[in-house]
Design a protein around this motif. Structure first.
Motif, PDB file in Angstrom:
ATOM      1  N   PRO A 226      30.359  -2.915  11.208  1.00  0.00           N
ATOM      2  CA  PRO A 226      29.111  -1.823  12.196  1.00  0.00           C
ATOM      3  C   PRO A 226      30.688  -1.241  12.533  1.00  0.00           C
ATOM      4  O   PRO A 226      31.900  -2.238  13.089  1.00  0.00           O
ATOM      5  CB  PRO A 226      28.693  -2.789  12.964  1.00  0.00           C
ATOM      6  CG  PRO A 226      28.472  -3.947  11.725  1.00  0.00           C
ATOM      7  CD  PRO A 226      29.109  -4.107  10.629  1.00  0.00           C
ATOM      8  N   GLY A 227      30.646   0.075  13.586  1.00  0.00           N
ATOM      9  CA  GLY A 227      31.766   0.345  14.072  1.00  0.00           C
ATOM     10  C   GLY A 227      33.046   1.276  12.776  1.00  0.00           C
ATOM     11  O   GLY A 227      34.045   1.339  13.662  1.00  0.00           O
ATOM     12  N   THR A 228      32.896   1.326  11.851  1.00  0.00           N
ATOM     13  CA  THR A 228      33.874   1.339  10.898  1.00  0.00           C
ATOM     14  C   THR A 228      34.058   3.465  11.104  1.00  0.00           C
ATOM     15  O   THR A 228      33.333   4.058  11.432  1.00  0.00           O
ATOM     16  CB  THR A 228      33.176   0.772   9.409  1.00  0.00           C
ATOM     17  OG1 THR A 228      34.308   1.817   8.627  1.00  0.00           O
ATOM     18  CG2 THR A 228      32.056   2.268   9.088  1.00  0.00           C
ATOM     19  N   THR A 229      35.165   3.721  10.706  1.00  0.00           N
ATOM     20  CA  THR A 229      35.077   4.588  10.748  1.00  0.00           C
ATOM     21  C   THR A 229      34.651   5.802   8.989  1.00  0.00           C
ATOM     22  O   THR A 229      34.846   5.267   7.795  1.00  0.00           O
ATOM     23  CB  THR A 229      37.116   5.244  10.600  1.00  0.00           C
ATOM     24  OG1 THR A 229      37.363   4.413  11.431  1.00  0.00           O
ATOM     25  CG2 THR A 229      37.285   6.746   9.968  1.00  0.00           C
ATOM     26  N   LEU A 230      34.082   6.842   8.995  1.00  0.00           N
ATOM     27  CA  LEU A 230      33.745   7.434   7.670  1.00  0.00           C
ATOM     28  C   LEU A 230      34.454   8.747   7.485  1.00  0.00           C
ATOM     29  O   LEU A 230      34.459   9.499   8.379  1.00  0.00           O
ATOM     30  CB  LEU A 230      32.136   7.696   7.781  1.00  0.00           C
ATOM     31  CG  LEU A 230      31.213   6.130   8.165  1.00  0.00           C
ATOM     32  CD1 LEU A 230      29.901   7.201   8.583  1.00  0.00           C
ATOM     33  CD2 LEU A 230      31.262   5.833   7.115  1.00  0.00           C
ATOM     34  N   LEU A 231      35.080   9.021   6.500  1.00  0.00           N
ATOM     35  CA  LEU A 231      35.112   9.715   5.264  1.00  0.00           C
ATOM     36  C   LEU A 231      34.572  10.669   5.114  1.00  0.00           C
ATOM     37  O   LEU A 231      33.801  10.538   3.923  1.00  0.00           O
ATOM     38  CB  LEU A 231      36.334   9.062   4.712  1.00  0.00           C
ATOM     39  CG  LEU A 231      37.008  10.429   3.845  1.00  0.00           C
ATOM     40  CD1 LEU A 231      38.507  10.821   4.349  1.00  0.00           C
ATOM     41  CD2 LEU A 231      37.428   9.037   2.436  1.00  0.00           C
ATOM     42  N   GLY A 252      20.612   4.512  14.297  1.00  0.00           N
ATOM     43  CA  GLY A 252      21.151   3.303  15.624  1.00  0.00           C
ATOM     44  C   GLY A 252      22.288   2.559  14.523  1.00  0.00           C
ATOM     45  O   GLY A 252      22.789   1.769  15.129  1.00  0.00           O
ATOM     46  N   LEU A 253      22.865   3.133  13.471  1.00  0.00           N
ATOM     47  CA  LEU A 253      24.252   2.796  12.815  1.00  0.00           C
ATOM     48  C   LEU A 253      25.275   2.987  14.037  1.00  0.00           C
ATOM     49  O   LEU A 253      25.345   3.793  14.559  1.00  0.00           O
ATOM     50  CB  LEU A 253      24.930   3.443  11.657  1.00  0.00           C
ATOM     51  CG  LEU A 253      24.181   2.606  10.779  1.00  0.00           C
ATOM     52  CD1 LEU A 253      22.529   2.825  10.028  1.00  0.00           C
ATOM     53  CD2 LEU A 253      24.744   3.738   8.982  1.00  0.00           C
ATOM     54  N   GLN A 254      26.150   2.033  13.591  1.00  0.00           N
ATOM     55  CA  GLN A 254      26.948   2.012  14.427  1.00  0.00           C
ATOM     56  C   GLN A 254      28.494   2.530  13.841  1.00  0.00           C
ATOM     57  O   GLN A 254      29.173   1.787  13.193  1.00  0.00           O
ATOM     58  CB  GLN A 254      27.385   0.725  15.436  1.00  0.00           C
ATOM     59  CG  GLN A 254      26.644  -0.115  16.118  1.00  0.00           C
ATOM     60  CD  GLN A 254      26.849  -1.873  16.341  1.00  0.00           C
ATOM     61  OE1 GLN A 254      27.778  -1.864  16.698  1.00  0.00           O
ATOM     62  NE2 GLN A 254      26.010  -2.415  16.245  1.00  0.00           N
TER      63      GLN A 254
END
Length: 448
Positions: A226-231, A252-254
């Motif tokens: 949760p709260g990650t960064t997506l490439l 609702g993904l963080q």
């Protein structure tokens, strides 16, 4: 021990051959007089308005533990240059001298001693290679990191460079230097744990490629972290941004940020920001990476690119534009007598020294003066004892203290010193009249 490791027992052999042949010559002649060696640079690398002195306190502490165990001397003997009585003398080697150094994170300028060693000549001589190697690496990388931090103008910068750095040692110690230079986080797990810089990372394109569907890859990663960064630039950046928006709004993904790693970063950042904001996702940040250096970062921000964080790899890890620092480690006194080098372009001022930093009425640094060590000024002395009688003074230097010192000092220099371009005039550094006089007298005494 593996081939990636330099053991404590090998530290004495981590040197240039001529250091040891000179030691044997000193020993053979009975030359045991006290010497002063000064470590400095004559010219800054390209585009560097200052250098951040880094690694010198660690290097000095390491030097006090220099030893020549018998097993290593047996290896050294196979070279065929060294006599057994000399090897026995080396086996008893212990550094007994004094080392003065600038505190870690001190901005330093040409000709200013970063460090001075005062010890019996053989003890001081044998430290040359070790000190220069350690201090060069960290000073070069800390200085590059400071430029990138300045260009980012308060936006966090992450280190992504370990895979393209010059070996494991540089990749580890580089993170320590980056921290002094102001970098906020690193992808290097071991260095993060060792030096306390936060660990940070996103994902590789391979994770996306390994899945049949990019959306599913995003979903899996987002649920796990949760709260990650997506490439988002594996296939089509704006289509991927649309998938991120869908996952956040419908499921609702963080998601903390998206990362752009290729293409026209400014244009893509504007488009991504517009899409995210229109979807009510103003909180999702934009991270940029991919071949960035301080110039590219400045151009992006000057052009108004809505980028919140930067990931910098090769350009910082290898300090591509200025990967070296021409440090010199020179004898300036032997047995109480001044010594110098007078070669064209490499003139040297003799004697032990002090560096004083002065401020104007507004508290801004105005100039430095290099003096004889026994002179006194009203400025701030930069060289302080860190080793006495062969023993380190105080606790090991803390990275956070070096970073705080560096940025407090950088803020006090004239504005032009914080620019990426060279200022119209370099920061003023003067030699004292007494030091200039000592030089003239010493040159005259040479009789040439």
């Amino acid at each position: 021990m593996t081939d990636l490791t330099l053991s404590d027992d090998e530290l004495g052999l981590f040197t240039d051959l001529y250091e040891l042949t000179m030691l044997q010559a000193y020993w053979a002649e009975g030359m045991h007089g006290s010497a002063v060696f000064s470590l400095f640079f004559r010219h800054p690398p390209v585009h560097r308005n200052f250098m951040l002195a880094c690694g010198q306190e660690h290097a000095a502490r390491l030097a006090t533990g220099l030893r020549f165990p018998r097993a290593q001397l047996d290896r050294l003997e196979t070279i065929g240059l060294f006599r057994e009585p000399f090897l026995r003398w080396l086996e008893a080697f212990r550094f007994s001298g004094e080392i003065l150094a600038m505190p870690e994170g001190t901005p330093v300028f040409p000709h200013e001693p970063i460090l001075e060693v005062h010890a019996p000549v053989a003890e001081a001589q044998v430290l040359e290679t070790l000190l220069m190697n350690l201090i060069t690496t960290e000073t070069v990388l800390a200085s590059k990191a400071a430029r990138i931090t300045l260009a980012a103008d308060g936006r966090p910068v992450m280190d992504f460079g370990m895979r393209r750095m010059h070996g494991t040692d540089a990749a580890l110690r580089g993170v320590r230097a980056y921290s002094v230079g102001g970098i906020h986080a690193t992808s290097n797990v071991l260095a993060s744990l060792r030096y306390g810089l936060p660990a940070s990372g996103t994902m590789a394109h391979s994770f996306i490629q390994a899945h049949h569907d990019e959306l599913e890859a995003f979903r899996t990663y987002g649920q796990l972290y949760p709260g990650t960064t997506l490439l988002v630039d594996t296939y089509d950046s704006m289509a991927a941004v649309g998938k991120v928006i869908r996952l956040v709004r419908e499921e609702g993904l963080q998601i903390g940020a998206i990362r752009l790693d290729s293409g026209n970063l400014a244009e893509l950042a504007h488009q991504a920001r517009a899409h995210l904001d229109a979807a009510g996702l103003e909180h999702v940040q934009i991270v940029a990476s991919g071949g960035l250096d301080e110039w590219a970062i400045r151009d992006l921000l000057t052009g108004g690119a809505p980028i919140d964080r930067f990931g910098v790899g090769t350009e910082m890890g290898a300090s591509v534009d200025a990967p070296s620092l021409d440090l010199a480690y020179k004898l300036t006194e032997y047995d109480g007598e001044p010594r110098l080098k007078n070669a064209p372009g490499k003139q040297l001022h003799p004697g032990p020294k002090q560096v004083w930093r002065f401020s104007d009425a507004g508290g801004r640094y105005s100039h430095d003066e290099i003096t004889r060590r026994d002179e006194h000024r009203d400025g701030v002395p930069l060289l302080t004892p860190i080793v006495q009688a062969g023993t380190p003074l105080g606790e090991a230097p803390q990275v956070t203290a070096g970073r705080d010192r560096a940025w407090a000092a950088i803020a006090r220099f004239p504005d032009a010193m914080r620019e990426l371009e060279a200022p119209a005039a370099p920061y003023p550094v003067h030699f004292s009249d007494a030091l200039e006089r000592l030089r003239r007298e010493t040159v005259a005494g040479l009789g040439y």
